[in-house]
Design an enzyme around this catalytic site. Structure first.
Site, mmCIF file in Angstrom:
data_model
loop_
_atom_site.group_PDB
_atom_site.id
_atom_site.type_symbol
_atom_site.label_atom_id
_atom_site.label_comp_id
_atom_site.label_asym_id
_atom_site.label_seq_id
_atom_site.Cartn_x
_atom_site.Cartn_y
_atom_site.Cartn_z
ATOM 1 N N SER A 151 104.711 51.704 25.187
ATOM 2 C CA SER A 151 104.462 52.017 26.594
ATOM 3 C C SER A 151 105.672 51.831 27.502
ATOM 4 O O SER A 151 105.786 52.495 28.527
ATOM 5 C CB SER A 151 103.302 51.161 27.123
ATOM 6 O OG SER A 151 102.101 51.500 26.476
ATOM 7 N N SER A 152 106.581 50.899 27.157
ATOM 8 C CA SER A 152 107.672 50.586 28.084
ATOM 9 C C SER A 152 108.962 50.243 27.337
ATOM 10 O O SER A 152 108.957 50.020 26.128
ATOM 11 C CB SER A 152 107.276 49.407 28.979
ATOM 12 O OG SER A 152 107.046 48.257 28.193
#
Length: 211
Positions: free
Chosen positions: A72-73
Site C-alpha cells: 500500500s505504501s
C-alpha cells in the site's frame, strides 16, 4: 497405429493446458479435434498427443505466467521485495517462464499501473496463469471480479497462501485513511467545523488501529 480417441480433458493434460484453452484453439482454428460427436463433444487422437505427454510439447500455450505483488505504501517496500522473492522462487520451482508485476498503492485503487497492465493483458489473451501470494494483494474489494474475468479467459489462478495475510490490518487502516482523505477534501471545502471534527476523530481512530 490404431487411433485412440480421448476426451478433451485427457488431451488437455497431454498438452499441459486447460480444456478451455483447447476449446479456444478449436474455435480459432489453431488446433482442430480429430472428431466431434453428434452431441458436440471433442475427441483427440492420443497417438498425436504422445510426444507432448513424454515431455516434448507438440504445441504449448504461448501465453505468459504473471506473478503479481502489491503493497500500500512506500514504507512497505521491504514487504514488496519479500513478496517478489516468494513468487520468483515458486514460479522457478515449477519450471514456468514468468514475469513479475509489482504495484505500490491502495488495495482499493483500481487505477494502479501494474494492475491496469495486468487486466489489459488478460483481456487481450496474453496471460495464461496469474500467481499471487494472497487474494488481498490483488485488490481489497473486487478480486472476485478479476477472478471471474480470468475464468472467462481461461487463465489459471494460483494463490500461494489461502490463510490470513499478516499485513491485512495495517493495509486496511491505510485504505480507510485514504477514504477519509478523499472525503476530507470535499467536506473541508464546505467549511463545516462539525464535519472537520468528525473526520479528525475518524482519522485518529484509523491511525490507532494501524499502529
Amino acid at each position: 497405429m490404431m487411433k485412440r480417441l480421448v476426451s478433451i480433458g485427457e488431451a488437455a493434460k497431454a498438452y499441459g493446458v486447460t480444456p478451455l484453452t483447447l476449446r479456444r484453439w478449436h474455435e480459432s482454428g489453431k488446433l482442430l479435434p480429430d472428431l466431434v460427436t453428434e452431441g458436440g463433444r471433442r475427441r483427440y487422437d492420443l497417438s498425436k498427443l504422445q510426444p507432448a505427454a513424454e515431455g516434448r510439447p507438440a504445441q504449448s500455450d504461448p501465453r505468459r505466467t504473471i506473478a503479481y505483488a502489491r503493497v500500500s505504501s512506500h514504507d512497505q517496500k521491504p514487504d514488496l521485495e519479500r513478496q517478489s522473492q516468494v513468487l520468483e522462487s515458486y514460479c522457478a520451482a515449477q519450471g514456468w517462464t514468468y514475469e513479475i508485476v509489482t504495484d505500490l498503492g491502495s488495495g482499493m485503487n483500481y487505477r494502479k499501473k501494474g494492475l491496469k497492465r495486468l487486466l489489459d493483458d488478460i483481456i487481450e489473451d496474453r496471460v495464461g496463469r496469474l500467481v499471487i501470494t494472497h487474494q488481498d494483494r490483488l485488490l481489497r474489494f473486487g478480486a472476485e471480479l478479476v477472478f471471474a474475468i480470468c475464468q472467462t479467459k481461461g487463465v489459471e489462478i494460483v494463490i500461494l497462501n489461502q490463510g490470513e495475510d499478516t499485513s491485512f490490518e495495517e493495509d486496511l487502516a491505510r485504505d480507510v485513511l485514504e477514504i477519509i482523505t478523499v472525503f476530507s477534501a470535499r467536506l473541508y471545502g464546505a467549511r463545516s467545523r462539525k464535519n472537520a471534527k468528525l473526520l479528525d476523530g475518524m482519522r485518529k481512530a484509523a491511525e490507532a488501529d494501524g499502529a
